[in-house]
Design a protein around this motif. Structure first.
Motif, PDB file in Angstrom:
ATOM      1  N   THR A 249     -20.870  11.596 -14.042  1.00 44.87           N
ATOM      2  CA  THR A 249     -19.600  11.384 -14.716  1.00 44.87           C
ATOM      3  C   THR A 249     -18.595  10.992 -13.652  1.00 44.87           C
ATOM      4  N   ARG A 250     -17.878   9.900 -13.877  1.00 41.62           N
ATOM      5  CA  ARG A 250     -16.916   9.452 -12.872  1.00 41.62           C
ATOM      6  C   ARG A 250     -15.677   8.904 -13.556  1.00 41.62           C
ATOM      7  N   PRO A 251     -14.506   9.026 -12.893  1.00 42.90           N
ATOM      8  CA  PRO A 251     -13.304   8.384 -13.406  1.00 42.90           C
ATOM      9  C   PRO A 251     -13.480   6.866 -13.429  1.00 42.90           C
ATOM     10  N   VAL A 252     -12.876   6.222 -14.398  1.00 41.38           N
ATOM     11  CA  VAL A 252     -12.892   4.762 -14.466  1.00 41.38           C
ATOM     12  C   VAL A 252     -11.587   4.269 -13.863  1.00 41.38           C
ATOM     13  N   ASP A 253     -11.698   3.596 -12.747  1.00 39.04           N
ATOM     14  CA  ASP A 253     -10.531   3.192 -11.964  1.00 39.04           C
ATOM     15  C   ASP A 253     -10.408   1.675 -11.995  1.00 39.04           C
ATOM     16  N   SER A 254      -9.267   1.182 -12.445  1.00 43.27           N
ATOM     17  CA  SER A 254      -9.043  -0.267 -12.464  1.00 43.27           C
ATOM     18  C   SER A 254      -8.365  -0.748 -11.186  1.00 43.27           C
ATOM     19  N   GLY A 255      -7.980   0.179 -10.301  1.00 45.91           N
ATOM     20  CA  GLY A 255      -7.339  -0.204  -9.047  1.00 45.91           C
ATOM     21  C   GLY A 255      -5.828  -0.162  -9.146  1.00 45.91           C
ATOM     22  N   THR A 256      -5.178  -1.024  -8.391  1.00 47.69           N
ATOM     23  CA  THR A 256      -3.718  -1.106  -8.399  1.00 47.69           C
ATOM     24  C   THR A 256      -3.299  -2.516  -8.804  1.00 47.69           C
ATOM     25  N   ALA A 257      -2.001  -2.804  -8.728  1.00 45.10           N
ATOM     26  CA  ALA A 257      -1.479  -4.087  -9.205  1.00 45.10           C
ATOM     27  C   ALA A 257      -0.715  -4.805  -8.102  1.00 45.10           C
ATOM     28  N   VAL A 258      -0.463  -6.099  -8.356  1.00 44.85           N
ATOM     29  CA  VAL A 258       0.271  -6.951  -7.430  1.00 44.85           C
ATOM     30  C   VAL A 258       1.590  -7.368  -8.080  1.00 44.85           C
ATOM     31  N   ILE A 259       2.654  -7.321  -7.290  1.00 47.96           N
ATOM     32  CA  ILE A 259       3.965  -7.783  -7.733  1.00 47.96           C
ATOM     33  C   ILE A 259       4.506  -8.755  -6.698  1.00 47.96           C
ATOM     34  N   ASP A 260       4.908  -9.942  -7.153  1.00 43.53           N
ATOM     35  CA  ASP A 260       5.478 -10.970  -6.271  1.00 43.53           C
ATOM     36  C   ASP A 260       4.566 -11.271  -5.087  1.00 43.53           C
ATOM     37  N   GLY A 261       3.277 -11.359  -5.346  1.00 46.30           N
ATOM     38  CA  GLY A 261       2.337 -11.783  -4.317  1.00 46.30           C
ATOM     39  C   GLY A 261       1.904 -10.712  -3.347  1.00 46.30           C
ATOM     40  N   GLU A 262       2.295  -9.449  -3.581  1.00 42.97           N
ATOM     41  CA  GLU A 262       1.907  -8.358  -2.691  1.00 42.97           C
ATOM     42  C   GLU A 262       1.491  -7.146  -3.512  1.00 42.97           C
ATOM     43  N   PRO A 263       0.594  -6.311  -2.979  1.00 44.64           N
ATOM     44  CA  PRO A 263       0.272  -5.073  -3.677  1.00 44.64           C
ATOM     45  C   PRO A 263       1.528  -4.248  -3.927  1.00 44.64           C
TER      46      PRO A 263
ATOM     47  N   ARG B 275      -1.613   6.791  -7.280  1.00 48.07           N
ATOM     48  CA  ARG B 275      -1.218   6.504  -8.650  1.00 48.07           C
ATOM     49  C   ARG B 275      -2.211   5.558  -9.322  1.00 48.07           C
ATOM     50  N   VAL B 276      -2.561   5.870 -10.576  1.00 47.93           N
ATOM     51  CA  VAL B 276      -3.451   5.022 -11.358  1.00 47.93           C
ATOM     52  C   VAL B 276      -2.622   4.239 -12.364  1.00 47.93           C
ATOM     53  N   ILE B 277      -3.112   3.043 -12.725  1.00 45.38           N
ATOM     54  CA  ILE B 277      -2.375   2.202 -13.656  1.00 45.38           C
ATOM     55  C   ILE B 277      -3.121   2.018 -14.965  1.00 45.38           C
ATOM     56  N   ASN B 278      -4.324   2.588 -15.088  1.00 45.94           N
ATOM     57  CA  ASN B 278      -4.921   2.671 -16.402  1.00 45.94           C
ATOM     58  C   ASN B 278      -4.510   4.012 -17.001  1.00 45.94           C
ATOM     59  N   ASN B 279      -5.404   4.906 -17.326  1.00 49.26           N
ATOM     60  CA  ASN B 279      -5.028   6.242 -17.783  1.00 49.26           C
ATOM     61  C   ASN B 279      -5.735   7.288 -16.932  1.00 49.26           C
ATOM     62  N   PRO B 280      -5.045   8.385 -16.553  1.00 55.86           N
ATOM     63  CA  PRO B 280      -5.704   9.424 -15.736  1.00 55.86           C
ATOM     64  C   PRO B 280      -6.906  10.058 -16.430  1.00 55.86           C
ATOM     65  N   SER B 281      -6.956   9.990 -17.747  1.00 53.38           N
ATOM     66  CA  SER B 281      -8.063  10.628 -18.469  1.00 53.38           C
ATOM     67  C   SER B 281      -9.278   9.721 -18.619  1.00 53.38           C
ATOM     68  N   ASP B 282      -9.174   8.460 -18.186  1.00 49.71           N
ATOM     69  CA  ASP B 282     -10.286   7.520 -18.358  1.00 49.71           C
ATOM     70  C   ASP B 282     -11.492   7.950 -17.523  1.00 49.71           C
ATOM     71  N   LYS B 283     -12.624   8.054 -18.177  1.00 42.18           N
ATOM     72  CA  LYS B 283     -13.858   8.403 -17.474  1.00 42.18           C
ATOM     73  C   LYS B 283     -15.039   7.849 -18.245  1.00 42.18           C
ATOM     74  N   ALA B 284     -16.198   7.843 -17.601  1.00 43.84           N
ATOM     75  CA  ALA B 284     -17.414   7.325 -18.237  1.00 43.84           C
ATOM     76  C   ALA B 284     -18.611   8.121 -17.760  1.00 43.84           C
TER      77      ALA B 284
ATOM     78  N   ASP C 293      -9.385  -9.119  -6.171  1.00 50.75           N
ATOM     79  CA  ASP C 293     -10.204  -9.818  -7.156  1.00 50.75           C
ATOM     80  C   ASP C 293      -9.430 -11.012  -7.704  1.00 50.75           C
ATOM     81  N   THR C 294      -9.957 -11.594  -8.792  1.00 50.76           N
ATOM     82  CA  THR C 294      -9.319 -12.769  -9.374  1.00 50.76           C
ATOM     83  C   THR C 294      -8.075 -12.413 -10.173  1.00 50.76           C
ATOM     84  N   SER C 295      -7.912 -11.147 -10.547  1.00 46.55           N
ATOM     85  CA  SER C 295      -6.776 -10.705 -11.347  1.00 46.55           C
ATOM     86  C   SER C 295      -5.744 -10.021 -10.463  1.00 46.55           C
ATOM     87  N   SER C 296      -4.488 -10.016 -10.916  1.00 45.48           N
ATOM     88  CA  SER C 296      -3.425  -9.325 -10.188  1.00 45.48           C
ATOM     89  C   SER C 296      -3.243  -7.893 -10.666  1.00 45.48           C
ATOM     90  N   VAL C 297      -4.019  -7.466 -11.677  1.00 50.47           N
ATOM     91  CA  VAL C 297      -3.873  -6.109 -12.197  1.00 50.47           C
ATOM     92  C   VAL C 297      -5.210  -5.373 -12.313  1.00 50.47           C
TER      93      VAL C 297
END
Length: 866
Positions: free
Chosen positions: A404-418, A425-434, A843-847
């Protein structure tokens, strides 16, 4: 006696070497031989007193002339092989160690007499022994090489007159019968250092045959078990990033490790030569039962089929050993890290023909991210080996992982920088797991018809399930002005199976004066998969109940309640069936003693049918391809190999989702490239280096659709070229090193979208480097105490396609302290020693897929071998 400066240096080197050897506790050294399947060797040491060995060392140092080996006799007696070395009367000092399937005996302060100055070689002298050869290693030492057919032979020293050394060699691991002690007439100095250093002489992955690395026209890097132990590595990325050009690209929401080799992502991860054909299905590999990791650079399609042009990674599992092994370990660390691996092995019958190995692991960790749930894993891996006869072996294996592990989408980019937010801090939900289950089971069979020909047959079933807890909040877009992320709720379920069967025949034959090592093989795979995704992001406004909005600077995770899965419409519900057939031939041709040609050709056919159960629609795809490989090795001297190769690759749409947004299937990926390089044994059988230049191309490159994370698009062409340097081995007794550097220029060179041309592929740095080195005190009151130190450097990387942001370079410092005493080991490891805040992957996405690197980590362990 007067010594010039050179002689004095030689004197000190010999004294240091001999002192290190004499300081080894025989009982401890003998235990170390049974830690892994590569150490099935009984090296018999001098059973006389330490005083007598010391006197022998003094005698050796005082000698001013080399001892001449005047003759060698090889004869088979009662199933054993006896090798007799005669001398001019002085004593010989052998150093005995294993090297893959070979037994190496190096004799110090010795030279071959003129009558045998060109060496002596005898082929197939006994069942289980391919070759025995005696040669001049350098100006002051001689090497006896005994090549085992299937495993390392065992050796015992037999008492003999002063002017000879008699070695009793037992092929194919049969039990020793001669228990006579070694008397004072021969001084033996043997060491297990060859098994505990970072040097590797051969690997089976690149060709499915036992070809020494120096004879391969390809860069292959081996990470042995000792590196894994010294690093206390618990993840695959901690192991493989010690090799040049290998970059960790995230864990794909916990579905599977993503690794890039030579600028190409999604490198295949094999277990004992078997792979799954979806990066999500391969999961996050466990390291507890790893014997070593083999990293094959460049296309490897001839013997393994579908692969990336950059290369592949093969995880080699621990195998049973005949002598009892009970290895227990407890690891503790920050973030409530607990890990308890157990490694057991031994014979189940008196004859030793039936043996087992059992690896069990439990692990728990909170992690440094602010999730509600921690990571928990249970792993068990039993293996049973049956030596049916001297010529037939059969083994069964099973691996089972539940986690069982948390599902982590990573962090986000704003104006070309992390984004400038806490790394916790997580940007999906702290309760997300699989939850995830993974099983790998099958058998391996080998029969040797004679000394030259053998057949292998093996089967693997690999099953995988991925089951998130409820629905997951997946980031979709970000507003750079406000820092608000639009997230959509997703429910994804995957059940994936893979059935693989391969058979190959390997043989040695001669045409005129040219020797061949021929491999013919066929492999079959069937992969039925079920994939369902509930995903409905449109329209993008607050009235859509399946969307949630989060301000990453002031998050309120409770503002939106996660919907139940049945409240979200299906995006797809597919049943996918894939069938593969591969036929290949490979020939290693020894044109001359120092000129080797390796050529191979593979034919693949691939069929895939995808049925959409929502509307009963069906789409099918079939394709086939020939993929050649040719390479050459020239060895101007024994220590140097100059090589070059050209090869091609074929990879039917390996992306996580095999369809574009309109439902059409992706075209297969194809690749080609060449490589030239130099391999050098800096210190023979101890320290080796490889320098390589590569130029690779891939067409029909599958990557994530920027507008739909559950679909893919095709990029016409990607090119990657660069230079790599690797060095690994033992600099001197107790001092080991593994290091690498890579320069990689990887970019998109062709596409219908002009904005993409010239973009670098995400997360591929131009410059990367790594170093790990350890030193263990060899004698005195602090014998067994050691220190490790190293670093990982990864340069700036681009993100997005076309490139829309950049993540900074990082430099991590790692260190270790360890102490070995008899059968106990204590270790303390520090990763990211200076607590550097960094981005591990983009990755290819900013979020999505922008993963934050781990802060300072400390791991302590205590291990005992009973």
């Amino acid at each position: 006696m007067k010594l010039n400066l050179l002689e004095y240096g030689v004197f000190i080197a010999k004294l240091s070497l001999l002192s290190s050897f004499m300081a080894i506790n025989p009982a401890v050294a003998e235990t170390s031989h049974n830690k892994s399947p590569r150490t099935k060797i009984n090296t018999v040491r001098d059973t006389s007193s330490r005083h007598r060995v010391s006197n022998s060392a003094q005698d050796l140092i005082s000698q001013s002339n080399l001892t001449a080996v005047t003759g060698v006799k090889v004869e088979e007696t009662e199933g054993e092989l006896q090798v007799v070395l005669t001398t001019e009367g002085a004593r010989l000092v052998p150093l005995i160690f294993p090297e893959g399937n070979n037994l190496v005996v190096e004799i110090l302060d010795a030279t071959l007499a003129p009558a045998i100055k060109n060496g002596v070689t005898q082929t197939n002298p006994a069942p289980g022994i391919k070759q025995v050869s005696l040669s001049q290693l350098d100006d002051s030492s001689v090497r006896l090489l005994v090549v085992g057919e299937t495993q390392t032979p065992r050796v015992e020293i037999i008492p003999s007159p002063q002017n000879s050394v008699v070695l009793s060699i037992t092929p194919t691991g049969r039990a020793q019968t001669n228990q006579a002690e070694v008397e004072e007439e021969i001084a033996i100095i043997a060491t297990g250092a060859a098994e505990e250093n970072y040097y590797a002489a051969d690997a089976t992955t690149a060709t499915r045959t036992d070809i020494p690395l120096r004879d391969l026209p390809q860069s292959v890097q081996i990470v042995p078990q000792q590196v894994i132990e010294d690093r206390q590595a618990i993840s695959i990325e901690e192991i493989v990033t010690s090799s040049s050009g290998v970059i960790f690209s995230g864990n794909n929401f916990g579905r599977g490790a993503d690794l890039a080799i030579r600028g190409f992502n999604r490198s295949a991860i094999l277990r004992d030569g078997f792979r799954v054909y979806n990066r999500a299905a391969q999961g996050i590999p466990e390291t507890a039962n790893l014997e070593r990791v083999e990293i094959v650079k460049g296309p490897a399609s001839v013997v393994f089929g579908e692969s990336e042009p950059g290369g592949l990674i093969n995880l080699v599992s621990k195998q049973p050993v005949s002598k009892p092994l009970y290895d227990l370990q407890l690891q503790l660390g920050n973030d409530r890290f607990v890990r308890f691996p157990v490694d057991l092995s031994g014979a189940l019958t008196e004859s030793g023909n039936l043996s087992y190995r059992l690896n069990v692991l439990y692990q728990f960790e909170d992690g440094f991210r602010d999730f509600d749930n921690g990571f928990e894993r249970f792993f068990v891996a039993p293996t049973l080996a049956w030596q049916i006869s001297d010529s037939t072996d059969l083994s069964f294996n099973l691996e089972y992982t539940t986690e069982t592990r948390p599902v982590d989408s990573g962090t986000a980019v704003i104006d070309g920088e992390p984004a400038d937010i806490p790394r916790e801090r997580v940007i999906n939900n702290p309760s997300d797991k699989a939850d995830r289950e993974f099983i790998n089971t099958g058998y391996t069979f080998e029969h040797r018809f004679n000394e030259d020909w053998k057949i292998r047959n093996a089967f693997r079933y690999i099953g995988n399930s991925y089951d998130p807890d409820g629905t997951l909040a997946v980031p979709f877009f970000i507003d750079d002005n406000t820092g608000t992320i639009t997230r959509t709720f997703v429910r994804e379920e995957r059940v994936e199976d893979s059935f693989t069967l391969y058979t190959n025949v390997e043989g040695n034959l001669t045409t005129g004066k040219v020797e061949h090592n021929l491999l013919l093989g066929v492999d079959l795979n069937k992969s039925p998969n079920d994939l369902s995704t509930r995903f409905d992001p449109f329209p993008l406004n607050f009235s859509n109940p399946n969307l949630a909005f989060l301000n990453i600077f002031d998050p309120d995770y409770d503002a939106f309640v996660s919907p139940e899965p049945e409240e979200i419409d299906f995006f797809n519900n597919d049943e996918v069936s894939s069938d593969r057939l591969g036929i290949y031939v490979q020939d290693k041709i020894d044109l001359l003693d120092n000129l080797i040609l390796l050529a191979g050709l593979r034919y693949d056919t691939f069929d895939r049918t995808t049925t959409n159960t929502l509307d009963d629609s069906e789409v099918s795809q079939d394709s086939d391809a020939f993929t050649p490989r040719i390479g050459i090795v020239y060895q101007p001297i024994e220590a140097i190999s100059l090589y070059g190769n050209y090869s091609e690759s074929f990879n039917p749409n390996p992306f996580l989702y095999n369809r574009s947004a309109d439902g059409s299937l992706l075209e297969p990926e194809t690749g080609d490239g060449f490589e030239i390089g130099v391999k050098a044994d800096i210190v023979p059988n101890r320290l080796a280096a490889t320098v390589a230049y590569f130029n690779l191309d891939k067409e029909n490159v599958a990557t994530e659709d920027r507008l739909n994370p559950f679909a893919a698009v095709i990029i016409d062409r990607q090119q990657s070229q660069g230079i790599e340097f690797d060095v690994a081995g033992e600099i001197m007794p107790g001092w080991n090193v593994v290091a690498g550097y890579a320069y990689i220029d990887s970019e998109i060179t062709e596409d219908d979208d002009a904005d993409l041309i010239g973009s670098r592929f995400p997360n591929i740095p131009e410059h990367s480097a790594s170093l790990w080195t350890t030193y263990e005190i060899q004698q005195g009151d602090f014998q067994g105490l050691g220190l490790g130190l190293g670093f990982n450097f990864v340069g700036e990387r681009q993100g997005g396609l076309p490139n829309g942001f950049e993540v900074d370079s990082y430099f991590l410092t790692n260190a270790a302290l360890f102490y070995k005493r008899q059968n106990w080991q204590l270790r303390l490891n520090f990763n990211n020693l200076f607590d550097v805040d960094y981005i591990e992957s983009a990755d290819t996405s900013s979020v999505r897929g922008i993963y934050v690197g781990r802060p300072f980590v400390v791991r302590g362990s205590v291990a005992v071998q009973l």
